[in-house]
Design an enzyme around this catalytic site. Structure first.
Site, PDB file in Angstrom:
ATOM      1  N   LYS A  86     -61.851 -32.307 -23.655  1.00  0.00           N
ATOM      2  CA  LYS A  86     -61.744 -32.164 -22.201  1.00  0.00           C
ATOM      3  C   LYS A  86     -62.189 -33.471 -21.578  1.00  0.00           C
ATOM      4  CE  LYS A  86     -60.587 -28.648 -19.527  1.00  0.00           C
ATOM      5  NZ  LYS A  86     -59.698 -27.540 -19.903  1.00  0.00           N
ATOM      6  N   GLY A 103     -51.893 -17.770  -7.828  1.00  0.00           N
ATOM      7  CA  GLY A 103     -51.381 -19.124  -8.070  1.00  0.00           C
ATOM      8  C   GLY A 103     -50.431 -19.071  -9.243  1.00  0.00           C
ATOM      9  N   TYR A 113     -49.424 -15.305 -10.299  1.00  0.00           N
ATOM     10  CA  TYR A 113     -48.070 -14.912  -9.924  1.00  0.00           C
ATOM     11  C   TYR A 113     -47.253 -14.483 -11.140  1.00  0.00           C
ATOM     12  CZ  TYR A 113     -43.153 -15.113  -8.878  1.00  0.00           C
ATOM     13  OH  TYR A 113     -41.829 -14.783  -8.800  1.00  0.00           O
TER      14      TYR A 113
END
Ligand code: NAD
Length: 421
Positions: free
Chosen positions: A104, A218, A222
């Site tokens: 990350k 979002g 969705y």
């Protein structure tokens, strides 16, 4: 401790390592990241000022394959969070059985305050600074909070210039025109639906007619709502950062999205006062949404939304964690006591990274799969992995699905580690 993500991750690791007898040397390796990189990014801003940004990359472990994980641009990015996120990527890649380790990274910046030129130059500078540490077989970044396919394409362009060769496989989450994969946009939500259906099958339940509430509307929220509704589930509530709507008879996710895009807010799509546009419904808060009497609850927005304060009020029998870390450790214990089945994030939302792997694979092997091919491979992989998590749970009696997913991930890493890496 409850909200320090790195300490939480370490505790999780220690607990499962003990349960499965992980070799102490492997535990020691996974307890800290392999490498932490910090880079300085001096930039000339549009107004002539010189600013120095900090960029970093955490490479947690590469036992299963190249480090893999997103780059986020955020003013409050902190090292503990990124270390934890890199660890969770290691677990997620391992549980979903793709040949990647965990990583990350990001830049401490508010990208919304930058012009397009500044954002592009900063991203390209970051790519130059990271160039010796990343690569298709070394470390493969991707988009995360506040980064997107365009930024990934800029970084690939810069990296390719440095190594003197077009190298799309160095980063995933690219636009289709720059070597991205078909189906990546839908992948996380669609993958979550595959995991849920597979889990329901194990629990001897049919999705047909089950009610579901989705927090967050979002990308992930969705698509999960869309695919669950298409499978015959009744989506009775969705929400965004401002508000939620509850429609007892079920709502249509696609019409709701179109309506939200037109009106700018969710409640306008069903009822405002006495005016109902599509159906009967009412406005609710995000807190109310979590406590609705539904069969399945899907947190798909933020971390730490289910805590010890509201865990006891959750009425859903199944929670599908599409967001990363939506349930705190204390809440997790309470939910287990109340027999709520939690399908953990590292399994539920792994469709995203699984499709990133498909993108990398297509780039490396110079292939282009159709959306149908991608979805079929995704379904096969996620059904297999969900079954394996349930089988692991059975093996280690009294483990939650979360613990079983970690146990499975660590076992896979151990197997590869034993083979000498
Ligand atoms: P997004 O930015 O597209 O959507 C986030 C949604 O959450 C928006 O509808 C926003 O309005 C809503 N939201 C923000 N604050 C909220 C609040 N306080 N209460 C309720 N809703 C709120 O992000 P996304 O890509 O859909 O990601 C959602 C979650 O899924 C995140 O936790 C992310 O880390 C995780 N996730 C995403 C992917 C992916 O492929 N996009 C993969 C794995 C995990």
């Amino acid at each position: 401790m409850e909200n320090n993500p790195w300490q939480r991750a370490q505790k999780q690791l220690e607990k499962i390592a003990k349960a499965i007898n992980l070799p102490p040397l492997l535990l020691a390796r996974l307890h800290e990241p392999d490498r932490t990189i910090t880079v300085s990014l001096p930039m000339k801003m549009d107004n002539g000022d010189i600013k120095i940004f900090s960029g970093f990359r955490v490479q947690h472990n590469n036992i299963l394959g190249p480090y893999k994980g997103g780059l986020r641009y955020h003013p409050q990015v902190n090292m503990d969070e990124v270390r934890a996120l890199a660890f969770w990527m290691s677990m997620k890649c391992a549980v979903v059985d793709i040949p990647f380790g965990g990583g990350k990274g990001g830049i401490t910046v508010n990208p919304k305050e930058l012009s397009e030129r500044e954002l592009r130059d900063l991203s390209k500078l970051f790519a130059r600074r990271l160039a010796t540490a990343i690569g298709p077989t070394i470390d493969v970044p991707a988009p995360d909070v506040n980064t997107n396919p365009t930024i990934m394409a800029w970084m690939v362009e810069e990296y390719s210039k440095i190594v003197g060769k077009k190298t799309p496989a160095v980063i995933t989450g690219k636009p289709l025109t720059a070597g991205g994969s078909q189906g990546r946009t839908e992948a996380t939500g669609l993958g979550g639906s595959y995991v849920l259906f597979s889990a329901l099958k194990r629990l001897k339940k049919s999705p047909k007619g089950l009610t579901v509430a989705v927090q967050g509307f979002g990308n992930v929220g969705y698509y999960i709502a869309l695919y669950l509704e298409q499978a015959g589930m009744k989506v009775v509530a969705v929400s965004d950062s401002k508000e939620g709507i509850y429609v007892k008879d079920g709502l249509n996710p696609q019409m709701t999205l179109e309506c939200k895009q037109k009106k700018g807010y969710l409640s306008g799509c069903y009822c405002v006062g006495s005016v109902c546009d599509l159906n009967r419904g009412r406005k609710i808060t995000n807190d109310e949404l979590l406590e609705l009497p539904v069969d399945v609850l899907v947190p798909a927005a933020l971390e730490n939304v289910i805590t010890k304060d509201n865990a006891g009020k959750i009425k859903a029998k199944v929670i599908l964690e599409m967001a990363n870390g939506p349930i705190t450790t204390e809440a997790d214990t309470l939910l287990k006591k109340n027999n709520v089945i939690v399908i953990p994030d590292i399994l539920a939302n792994s469709g995203g990274v699984c499709t990133s792997y498909f993108e990398w694979y297509q780039n490396v092997h110079k292939k282009k799969w159709t959306k149908k091919q991608v979805f079929t491979k995704l379904q096969t992989q996620l059904e297999k992995v969900t079954t394996e998590v349930f089988t692991t749970q059975k093996k280690y009696k009294d483990m939650s699905l979360r613990d079983a997913a970690y146990a499975l991930a660590l076992k896979r890493i151990q197997k590869s580690w034993k083979q000498g890496s």
